[in-house]
Design an enzyme around this catalytic site. Structure first.
Site: not given
Ligand code: GLU
Length: 467
Positions: A251-253, A255
């Site tokens: 997911s976005k966390r 990168g």
């Protein structure tokens, strides 16, 4: 039977690399089996679906090199390929199920459903719809409908055993009695995902659904819908998800997770496709892992898809990207960089791709080289520049030839090589550090080198009255 597979994105955001891998596996499978790759846009969620996202997804798929044989723009015999354009067909099918007693109207409000859910949870039961509207007498249903009451339509889930013979997961069994009477048509007249997808897979003649295993729980529902409508469902292959380094779904966390972000970071489409293909699939032993799409499609088979999640590794992606940077033709890189093809940019790309990590780094260096230095830095030596102007009259045909010209200049001037390099780099690029000077001379070419030297000489104080 012709193989027909599909990629069915919802245009509610940018193309995530997990979905890009799903698209790629479907594409590879279709190519491997001389089948058809269908693109279907699942845009029945009116609030979250946006035409901009659809356009972006199509663009990203094209960029990756994944062309579809049938789709919203390509057309095809099973169209339309946008679910929002198939609404009347879903409604007709829902009416049929209602007539046959395989579906029923549900008048429960969202608040009532939420209260039910909470109560079941509090009593330690799974929060499932309690089927209260299934028992409504038909006169009452007609009466409420005529009075304009909002109603969704729910599917009567048969209680039987449903067996999924998954091509990756193996034999997975479900009990219909454990599953909800799920909504197939919302009160606003739009179909739910499970209904529309099940129906379209059958109507579009899809023979195999390859998708992420987060959808495995939907499969028995979709199979039940297909059978209720009188079709045999397609086969399924559920591919484990991609995880980040910490073991959680990517997911976005973690990168960069979208195709667009990787493109912006200078990843080549062939590098990304190659890396994604190997995330969860292993080529046959002895195969070189660096492959283009046609080679990947020759080797691709579901029996070498892993049953456990793949780990995304940005360094391994960068490695694949570098391999493809070295293999790609100069013309291909120029096209990907979006720079104008000139002898200078071609030579720059030829030299720079040897050590660059990605296209972004090449782009930056090419534009730095194309830019004429505002003023030479490092206090270039007047005598060196004048001698260089003379010595570099020839056009170096290779970097090695440029290196020999520099050696010759060093001998003439009797100066240490370092001093000469320093003076020339400053005069030619306006920078103190960067590429080897021989590479700069080769890239700029004779004429541009002389022009920049003239300018640098003219800008020096010693030039007055001396040249
Ligand atoms: N629209 C669904 C999604 O993007 C498709 C899932 C499927 O392949 O059935 O998750």
């Amino acid at each position: 039977m012709t193989v027909r597979v599909r990629f069915a994105p919802s245009p509610t955001g940018s193309l995530h690399i997990g979905n890009a891998r799903t698209a790629l596996f479907n594409w590879l499978f279709a190519r491997r089996h001389d089948g058809r790759f269908i693109l279907r846009i699942e845009d029945t969620d009116r609030e979250r679906s946006k035409p901009e996202f659809e356009a972006e997804i199509l663009q990203d798929l094209r960029w990756l090199g994944l062309r579809w044989d049938e789709g919203p723009d390509a057309g095809g015999e099973a169209g339309p390929y946008r679910q929002s354009e198939r609404l009347s067909a879903y409604r007709a099918a829902v009416d049929r199920l209602l007539d046959e007693g395989k579906a029923y109207h549900c008048f429960c409000t969202p608040e009532a459903l939420e209260a039910q859910r909470r109560e079941l949870l509090a009593r330690g039961f799974p929060p499932r719809y309690d089927r209260r509207c299934r028992a409504l007498p038909s006169e009452e249903v007609s009466h409420r409908r005529r009075a304009g009451a909002a109603a969704a339509v729910r599917f009567v889930m048969p209680p039987d055993r449903i067996q999924v013979l998954d091509l990756v997961k193996g034999d997975v069994q479900f009990l219909g009695s454990d599953l909800d009477d799920f909504v197939i048509l919302r009160a606003d007249g739009t179909p739910s995902y499970n209904f529309a997808a099940a129906m379209d897979d059958c109507r579009m003649g899809v023979t195999l659904v390859i998708r992420g295993d987060d959808h495995l729980a939907n499969t028995p529902r979709q199979m039940a819908v297909a059978r209720a409508l009188g079709w045999e469902p397609p086969r399924f292959a559920h591919v484990p998800l991609i995880h980040g380094a910490d073991g959680g779904p990517l997911s976005k966390r973690h990168g960069a997770v979208t195709v667009a972000e990787h493109r912006a970071a200078g990843i080549l489409p062939e590098g990304l496709a190659n890396y994604l293909a190997l995330l969860g699939w292993s080529p046959p032993p002895g195969t070189n892992e660096v492959m283009d799409l046609p080679t990947l499609s020759r080797h691709f088979a579901l029996d070498r898809v892993s049953r456990s999640p793949a780990r995304f590794d940005a360094e391994r992606l960068a490695w694949f990207n570098r391999q493809h940077l070295r293999r790609a033709s100069v013309e291909r890189l120029i096209e990907q960089l979006g720079v104008v093809a000139t002898p200078l940019t071609r030579r720059a790309v030829e030299v720079l791709r040897r050590d660059a990590s990605g296209l972004a780094a090449i782009r930056e260096s090419v534009s730095a080289l194309m830019e004429e230095p505002a003023s030479p830095v490092g206090g270039p030596d007047y005598a060196v520049l004048v001698a260089a102007r003379r010595a570099l009259a020839e056009e170096p045909a290779t970097e090695a030839e440029a290196g020999s010209l520099l050696d010759e200049l060093g001998r003439q001037l009797g100066l240490p090589k370092r001093a000469i390099m320093h003076a020339l780099r400053g005069a030619l690029t306006g920078r103190e550090h960067g590429l080897p000077v021989a590479s700069i001379l080769y890239i700029l070419g004779g004429e541009e080198t002389r022009r920049r030297l003239e300018r640098a000489i003219g800008a020096l104080p010693a030039a007055r009255g001396a040249s």
